[in-house]
Design a protein around this motif. Sequence first.
Motif, PDB file in Angstrom:
ATOM      1  N   UNK A 112     -19.548  32.697 -15.288  1.00  0.00           N
ATOM      2  CA  UNK A 112     -20.997  32.838 -15.359  1.00  0.00           C
ATOM      3  C   UNK A 112     -21.344  33.220 -16.787  1.00  0.00           C
ATOM      4  N   UNK A 113     -22.365  32.585 -17.368  1.00  0.00           N
ATOM      5  CA  UNK A 113     -22.774  32.989 -18.725  1.00  0.00           C
ATOM      6  C   UNK A 113     -23.286  34.413 -18.719  1.00  0.00           C
ATOM      7  N   UNK A 114     -22.887  35.186 -19.700  1.00  0.00           N
ATOM      8  CA  UNK A 114     -23.356  36.564 -19.823  1.00  0.00           C
ATOM      9  C   UNK A 114     -24.631  36.568 -20.652  1.00  0.00           C
ATOM     10  N   UNK A 115     -25.639  37.188 -20.110  1.00  0.00           N
ATOM     11  CA  UNK A 115     -26.919  37.252 -20.821  1.00  0.00           C
ATOM     12  C   UNK A 115     -26.865  38.288 -21.913  1.00  0.00           C
ATOM     13  N   UNK A 116     -27.440  37.962 -23.064  1.00  0.00           N
ATOM     14  CA  UNK A 116     -27.454  38.946 -24.164  1.00  0.00           C
ATOM     15  C   UNK A 116     -28.360  40.124 -23.816  1.00  0.00           C
ATOM     16  N   UNK A 117     -28.054  41.271 -24.397  1.00  0.00           N
ATOM     17  CA  UNK A 117     -28.875  42.460 -24.188  1.00  0.00           C
ATOM     18  C   UNK A 117     -30.185  42.323 -24.917  1.00  0.00           C
ATOM     19  N   UNK A 118     -31.238  42.780 -24.278  1.00  0.00           N
ATOM     20  CA  UNK A 118     -32.540  42.781 -24.939  1.00  0.00           C
ATOM     21  C   UNK A 118     -32.754  44.111 -25.631  1.00  0.00           C
ATOM     22  N   UNK A 119     -33.351  44.074 -26.778  1.00  0.00           N
ATOM     23  CA  UNK A 119     -33.624  45.296 -27.541  1.00  0.00           C
ATOM     24  C   UNK A 119     -35.020  45.788 -27.301  1.00  0.00           C
TER      25      UNK A 119
END
Length: 60
Positions: free
Chosen positions: A53-60
Amino acid sequence: MTWKFTVEAADSKGRRGKHSGLIDSHSEASARQGVIESVQAAGYQPCGAVTLKPKRPHRL
């Protein structure tokens, strides 16, 4: 891209376990191959499909 993976693998005595983690790869196919190679390098034999599963980037 970073992928989350899970795969079932067996050790040399046939004991099965679930392995999971993260892998960086530009495509799903190369990520799948990388997971298989790293599990084998750790002394296990994959005995199930690799789930990615693609890992979603963290939002800042």
